[in-house]
Design a protein around this motif. Structure first.
Motif, PDB file in Angstrom:
ATOM      1  N   LYS A  97    -101.019  81.108  38.298  1.00 27.39           N
ATOM      2  CA  LYS A  97    -102.064  80.354  38.234  1.00 27.39           C
ATOM      3  C   LYS A  97    -103.139  81.055  39.366  1.00 27.39           C
ATOM      4  N   THR A  98    -102.665  81.545  40.402  1.00 22.83           N
ATOM      5  CA  THR A  98    -103.772  82.308  41.288  1.00 22.83           C
ATOM      6  C   THR A  98    -103.949  83.576  41.361  1.00 22.83           C
ATOM      7  N   LYS A 129    -101.445  78.367  27.619  1.00 24.46           N
ATOM      8  CA  LYS A 129    -102.540  79.030  27.951  1.00 24.46           C
ATOM      9  C   LYS A 129    -102.773  80.588  27.527  1.00 24.46           C
ATOM     10  N   LEU A 135     -98.989  81.806  28.362  1.00 20.58           N
ATOM     11  CA  LEU A 135     -98.124  80.821  28.880  1.00 20.58           C
ATOM     12  C   LEU A 135     -97.751  80.024  27.603  1.00 20.58           C
ATOM     13  N   ASP A 145     -95.094  79.223  39.062  1.00 18.73           N
ATOM     14  CA  ASP A 145     -96.065  78.466  38.380  1.00 18.73           C
ATOM     15  C   ASP A 145     -97.395  78.646  39.157  1.00 18.73           C
ATOM     16  N   GLU A 146     -97.381  78.565  40.521  1.00 18.50           N
ATOM     17  CA  GLU A 146     -98.207  78.776  41.272  1.00 18.50           C
ATOM     18  C   GLU A 146     -98.888  80.252  41.331  1.00 18.50           C
ATOM     19  N   LEU A 158    -103.478  84.084  28.824  1.00 17.85           N
ATOM     20  CA  LEU A 158    -103.923  84.858  30.154  1.00 17.85           C
ATOM     21  C   LEU A 158    -104.794  85.990  29.904  1.00 17.85           C
TER      22      LEU A 158
END
Length: 281
Positions: free
Chosen positions: A66-67, A6, A14, A62-63, A8
Protein backbone atom coordinates in the motif's frame (compact mmCIF):
# COMPACT_ATOMS: atom_id res chain seq x y z
CA UNK A 1 -10.16 -18.16 -9.57
CA UNK A 2 -9.44 -14.70 -8.10
CA UNK A 3 -11.58 -11.58 -7.74
CA UNK A 4 -9.74 -8.26 -8.15
CA UNK A 5 -9.70 -5.98 -5.12
CA UNK A 6 -7.36 -3.33 -6.54
CA UNK A 7 -5.47 -2.80 -9.78
CA UNK A 8 -1.95 -1.59 -8.97
CA UNK A 9 -0.84 -1.19 -12.59
CA UNK A 10 -0.94 -3.10 -15.88
CA UNK A 11 1.20 -5.88 -14.46
CA UNK A 12 0.05 -6.20 -10.84
CA UNK A 13 -3.25 -6.55 -9.02
CA UNK A 14 -4.44 -7.33 -5.51
CA UNK A 15 -7.02 -10.09 -5.61
CA UNK A 16 -8.96 -12.38 -3.29
CA UNK A 17 -8.79 -16.13 -3.81
CA UNK A 18 -12.30 -17.56 -4.10
CA UNK A 19 -11.25 -20.77 -2.33
CA UNK A 20 -9.59 -19.49 0.85
CA UNK A 21 -10.87 -15.90 0.95
CA UNK A 22 -7.34 -14.52 1.39
CA UNK A 23 -5.82 -11.60 -0.48
CA UNK A 24 -2.87 -12.11 -2.82
CA UNK A 25 -0.61 -10.05 -5.03
CA UNK A 26 -0.80 -11.32 -8.61
CA UNK A 27 1.97 -10.28 -10.99
CA UNK A 28 2.22 -10.99 -14.68
CA UNK A 29 2.49 -9.17 -17.97
CA UNK A 30 -0.79 -7.37 -18.68
CA UNK A 31 -2.65 -9.07 -15.81
CA UNK A 32 -4.13 -5.75 -14.69
CA UNK A 33 -4.58 -4.14 -18.10
CA UNK A 34 -8.18 -2.98 -18.59
CA UNK A 35 -9.32 -4.82 -15.46
CA UNK A 36 -11.79 -3.43 -12.93
CA UNK A 37 -12.47 -4.02 -9.24
CA UNK A 38 -14.55 -7.17 -8.57
CA UNK A 39 -13.71 -8.57 -11.99
CA UNK A 40 -12.51 -12.15 -12.02
CA UNK A 41 -9.01 -13.01 -13.17
CA UNK A 42 -7.14 -16.27 -13.68
CA UNK A 43 -3.32 -16.04 -13.42
CA UNK A 44 -1.41 -17.41 -16.41
CA UNK A 45 1.44 -19.90 -16.26
CA UNK A 46 4.01 -17.09 -16.24
CA UNK A 47 2.25 -15.17 -13.44
CA UNK A 48 3.59 -14.93 -9.90
CA UNK A 49 1.32 -15.24 -6.86
CA UNK A 50 2.38 -13.77 -3.52
CA UNK A 51 0.60 -14.14 -0.21
CA UNK A 52 0.09 -10.99 1.83
CA UNK A 53 0.06 -12.91 5.10
CA UNK A 54 3.85 -12.83 5.60
CA UNK A 55 5.19 -10.41 8.20
CA UNK A 56 8.66 -8.97 7.72
CA UNK A 57 11.15 -6.93 9.74
CA UNK A 58 10.06 -3.62 8.20
CA UNK A 59 6.30 -4.19 8.31
CA UNK A 60 3.87 -6.70 6.87
CA UNK A 61 3.41 -7.33 3.17
CA UNK A 62 0.02 -5.64 3.04
CA UNK A 63 1.43 -2.36 4.39
CA UNK A 64 4.39 -2.46 1.99
CA UNK A 65 2.12 -2.99 -1.03
CA UNK A 66 0.00 0.00 0.00
CA UNK A 67 2.88 2.42 0.62
CA UNK A 68 5.35 1.94 -2.25
CA UNK A 69 5.20 2.39 -6.00
CA UNK A 70 4.15 -0.89 -7.70
CA UNK A 71 7.15 -0.53 -10.00
CA UNK A 72 9.38 -1.58 -7.12
CA UNK A 73 7.35 -4.76 -6.73
CA UNK A 74 7.94 -5.44 -10.42
CA UNK A 75 11.69 -4.79 -10.13
CA UNK A 76 11.90 -7.05 -7.08
CA UNK A 77 10.01 -9.72 -8.98
CA UNK A 78 12.57 -9.40 -11.76
CA UNK A 79 15.43 -9.90 -9.28
CA UNK A 80 13.76 -13.03 -7.90
CA UNK A 81 13.24 -14.37 -11.43
CA UNK A 82 16.97 -13.91 -11.99
CA UNK A 83 17.78 -15.63 -8.68
CA UNK A 84 15.46 -18.51 -9.52
CA UNK A 85 17.34 -19.14 -12.76
CA UNK A 86 20.52 -19.62 -10.74
CA UNK A 87 19.31 -21.32 -7.56
CA UNK A 88 16.10 -23.05 -8.56
CA UNK A 89 13.50 -22.97 -5.81
CA UNK A 90 13.63 -19.82 -3.66
CA UNK A 91 11.42 -18.17 -1.05
CA UNK A 92 9.73 -15.52 -3.15
CA UNK A 93 8.09 -13.85 -0.15
CA UNK A 94 11.20 -11.73 0.27
CA UNK A 95 9.65 -9.73 -2.62
CA UNK A 96 8.10 -7.37 -0.09
CA UNK A 97 11.10 -6.42 2.08
CA UNK A 98 13.24 -6.31 -1.07
CA UNK A 99 10.80 -3.92 -2.76
CA UNK A 100 10.75 -1.84 0.41
CA UNK A 101 14.57 -1.72 0.42
CA UNK A 102 14.73 -0.73 -3.26
CA UNK A 103 12.18 2.03 -2.76
CA UNK A 104 14.16 3.64 0.06
CA UNK A 105 17.45 3.10 -1.80
CA UNK A 106 16.12 5.05 -4.79
CA UNK A 107 14.77 7.77 -2.50
CA UNK A 108 18.18 8.08 -0.84
CA UNK A 109 19.98 8.31 -4.17
CA UNK A 110 17.57 10.98 -5.44
CA UNK A 111 18.45 13.02 -2.35
CA UNK A 112 22.18 12.34 -2.85
CA UNK A 113 22.24 10.34 0.38
CA UNK A 114 23.98 7.20 -0.83
CA UNK A 115 25.05 4.91 2.00
CA UNK A 116 28.36 3.11 2.25
CA UNK A 117 28.78 -0.60 2.80
CA UNK A 118 32.21 -1.55 4.17
CA UNK A 119 31.38 -5.22 3.57
CA UNK A 120 30.69 -4.95 -0.16
CA UNK A 121 33.81 -6.80 -1.31
CA UNK A 122 33.27 -9.53 1.26
CA UNK A 123 29.63 -9.93 0.19
CA UNK A 124 30.68 -10.01 -3.47
CA UNK A 125 32.99 -12.96 -2.76
CA UNK A 126 30.99 -14.79 -0.08
CA UNK A 127 27.70 -14.54 -1.96
CA UNK A 128 28.96 -14.09 -5.51
CA UNK A 129 25.99 -15.73 -7.27
CA UNK A 130 23.55 -13.72 -5.17
CA UNK A 131 25.51 -10.58 -6.02
CA UNK A 132 25.33 -11.44 -9.72
CA UNK A 133 21.55 -11.87 -9.54
CA UNK A 134 21.20 -8.60 -7.60
CA UNK A 135 23.20 -6.73 -10.24
CA UNK A 136 20.33 -7.05 -12.71
CA UNK A 137 18.69 -4.04 -10.98
CA UNK A 138 21.45 -1.67 -12.16
CA UNK A 139 20.29 -1.22 -15.79
CA UNK A 140 16.62 -1.41 -14.75
CA UNK A 141 16.89 1.48 -12.30
CA UNK A 142 18.93 3.44 -14.82
CA UNK A 143 16.21 2.99 -17.42
CA UNK A 144 13.19 3.58 -15.18
CA UNK A 145 14.45 6.35 -12.90
CA UNK A 146 17.61 7.64 -14.54
CA UNK A 147 19.71 6.86 -11.47
CA UNK A 148 22.88 4.86 -10.98
CA UNK A 149 22.91 2.44 -8.09
CA UNK A 150 26.37 1.72 -6.68
CA UNK A 151 28.11 -1.50 -5.70
CA UNK A 152 27.41 -0.88 -2.01
CA UNK A 153 23.64 -0.89 -2.61
CA UNK A 154 23.94 -3.98 -4.82
CA UNK A 155 25.70 -5.66 -1.90
CA UNK A 156 22.71 -5.07 0.37
CA UNK A 157 20.33 -6.37 -2.31
CA UNK A 158 22.51 -9.48 -2.63
CA UNK A 159 21.91 -10.19 1.06
CA UNK A 160 18.15 -10.10 0.44
CA UNK A 161 18.64 -12.58 -2.40
CA UNK A 162 20.69 -14.76 -0.07
CA UNK A 163 17.85 -14.77 2.46
CA UNK A 164 15.58 -16.15 -0.28
CA UNK A 165 17.76 -19.22 -0.85
CA UNK A 166 18.87 -19.81 2.73
CA UNK A 167 17.21 -19.69 6.13
CA UNK A 168 19.45 -16.74 7.03
CA UNK A 169 17.84 -13.38 7.65
CA UNK A 170 19.51 -10.36 6.07
CA UNK A 171 20.80 -9.39 9.53
CA UNK A 172 22.38 -12.84 9.97
CA UNK A 173 24.06 -12.65 6.56
CA UNK A 174 25.43 -9.24 7.54
CA UNK A 175 26.84 -10.76 10.75
CA UNK A 176 28.59 -13.43 8.69
CA UNK A 177 30.08 -10.87 6.31
CA UNK A 178 31.16 -8.69 9.25
CA UNK A 179 32.77 -11.66 11.03
CA UNK A 180 34.68 -12.56 7.86
CA UNK A 181 35.87 -8.95 7.49
CA UNK A 182 37.11 -8.96 11.12
CA UNK A 183 38.98 -12.21 10.48
CA UNK A 184 40.68 -10.83 7.38
CA UNK A 185 41.64 -7.59 9.16
CA UNK A 186 43.28 -9.53 12.02
CA UNK A 187 45.31 -11.56 9.52
CA UNK A 188 46.24 -8.47 7.49
CA UNK A 189 47.34 -6.56 10.59
CA UNK A 190 49.52 -9.49 11.65
CA UNK A 191 51.07 -9.70 8.17
CA UNK A 192 51.45 -5.94 7.87
CA UNK A 193 49.97 -5.91 4.38
CA UNK A 194 46.73 -6.35 2.48
CA UNK A 195 45.67 -9.78 1.26
CA UNK A 196 44.99 -10.21 -2.45
CA UNK A 197 41.24 -10.85 -2.61
CA UNK A 198 41.59 -12.59 -5.97
CA UNK A 199 43.72 -15.48 -4.66
CA UNK A 200 42.31 -18.97 -4.18
CA UNK A 201 43.64 -19.06 -0.62
CA UNK A 202 41.71 -15.90 0.26
CA UNK A 203 38.49 -17.34 -1.14
CA UNK A 204 39.02 -20.56 0.77
CA UNK A 205 39.66 -18.67 3.99
CA UNK A 206 36.50 -16.60 3.57
CA UNK A 207 34.35 -19.61 2.80
CA UNK A 208 35.87 -21.56 5.69
CA UNK A 209 34.96 -18.75 8.09
CA UNK A 210 31.47 -18.62 6.61
CA UNK A 211 30.81 -22.32 7.22
CA UNK A 212 32.59 -22.17 10.56
CA UNK A 213 29.94 -19.65 11.62
CA UNK A 214 27.17 -21.88 10.26
CA UNK A 215 28.52 -24.79 12.32
CA UNK A 216 28.72 -22.63 15.44
CA UNK A 217 25.12 -21.45 15.10
CA UNK A 218 23.79 -24.94 14.35
CA UNK A 219 25.85 -26.69 17.04
CA UNK A 220 27.58 -28.95 14.51
CA UNK A 221 30.94 -30.40 15.63
CA UNK A 222 34.02 -31.20 13.58
CA UNK A 223 34.93 -34.90 13.53
CA UNK A 224 38.58 -34.40 14.42
CA UNK A 225 40.96 -31.76 15.79
CA UNK A 226 44.17 -30.33 14.33
CA UNK A 227 44.88 -28.21 17.39
CA UNK A 228 47.86 -30.18 18.75
CA UNK A 229 49.59 -30.30 15.37
CA UNK A 230 48.91 -26.68 14.36
CA UNK A 231 49.76 -25.18 17.78
CA UNK A 232 53.21 -26.79 17.69
CA UNK A 233 54.12 -26.46 14.01
CA UNK A 234 52.49 -23.06 13.34
CA UNK A 235 52.20 -21.30 16.73
CA UNK A 236 51.81 -17.77 15.30
CA UNK A 237 48.98 -18.75 12.98
CA UNK A 238 47.37 -20.79 15.75
CA UNK A 239 47.48 -17.82 18.12
CA UNK A 240 45.95 -15.70 15.36
CA UNK A 241 43.20 -18.28 14.90
CA UNK A 242 42.45 -18.28 18.63
CA UNK A 243 42.06 -14.51 18.58
CA UNK A 244 39.82 -14.68 15.51
CA UNK A 245 37.60 -17.42 16.98
CA UNK A 246 37.16 -15.37 20.13
CA UNK A 247 36.27 -12.25 18.14
CA UNK A 248 33.86 -14.09 15.85
CA UNK A 249 32.17 -15.61 18.88
CA UNK A 250 31.50 -12.11 20.21
CA UNK A 251 30.22 -10.92 16.84
CA UNK A 252 27.73 -13.75 16.36
CA UNK A 253 26.93 -14.22 20.05
CA UNK A 254 27.94 -17.87 20.06
CA UNK A 255 31.06 -19.66 21.36
CA UNK A 256 32.96 -21.60 18.71
CA UNK A 257 34.10 -25.18 19.38
CA UNK A 258 37.79 -25.62 20.28
CA UNK A 259 38.46 -27.81 17.24
CA UNK A 260 37.63 -24.89 14.92
CA UNK A 261 40.89 -23.16 15.92
CA UNK A 262 43.21 -25.68 14.28
CA UNK A 263 41.34 -25.77 10.99
CA UNK A 264 41.19 -21.98 10.85
CA UNK A 265 44.93 -21.81 11.57
CA UNK A 266 45.52 -24.10 8.59
CA UNK A 267 43.65 -21.74 6.26
CA UNK A 268 45.51 -18.76 7.69
CA UNK A 269 48.78 -20.55 6.87
CA UNK A 270 47.72 -20.91 3.27
CA UNK A 271 47.12 -17.17 3.04
CA UNK A 272 50.16 -15.95 4.96
CA UNK A 273 52.89 -18.31 3.80
CA UNK A 274 51.57 -20.94 1.41
CA UNK A 275 53.51 -23.57 3.38
CA UNK A 276 50.67 -26.07 3.41
CA UNK A 277 50.09 -27.86 0.16
CA UNK A 278 47.03 -29.88 1.04
CA UNK A 279 43.87 -28.81 -0.75
CA UNK A 280 41.52 -30.62 1.54
CA UNK A 281 40.71 -30.27 5.22
Amino acid sequence: MYRIGKVLNHNAVLAVNAEDGKQYLLMGKGIGFGKKVSERVEPGEDSRIYTLQACEERGNADEIVKTIDPEFLEISNLVLDEAEKVFGHIDRNILFPLADHLYYAVERIKKHEQISNPLTEDIRILFHMEYKAASCVVPVLEQKFGITIGDDEVGYIALHVHSAIDDDKVSDAMKTARAVRECIEIVENAMGKRIDVMTLSYNRLMNHVRYMIVRALSGEKLKMSLNDYMSVKYPEEFAMAEKICEQIGKTIGCTLKDAETGYLAMHICRVTSGELDSDEE
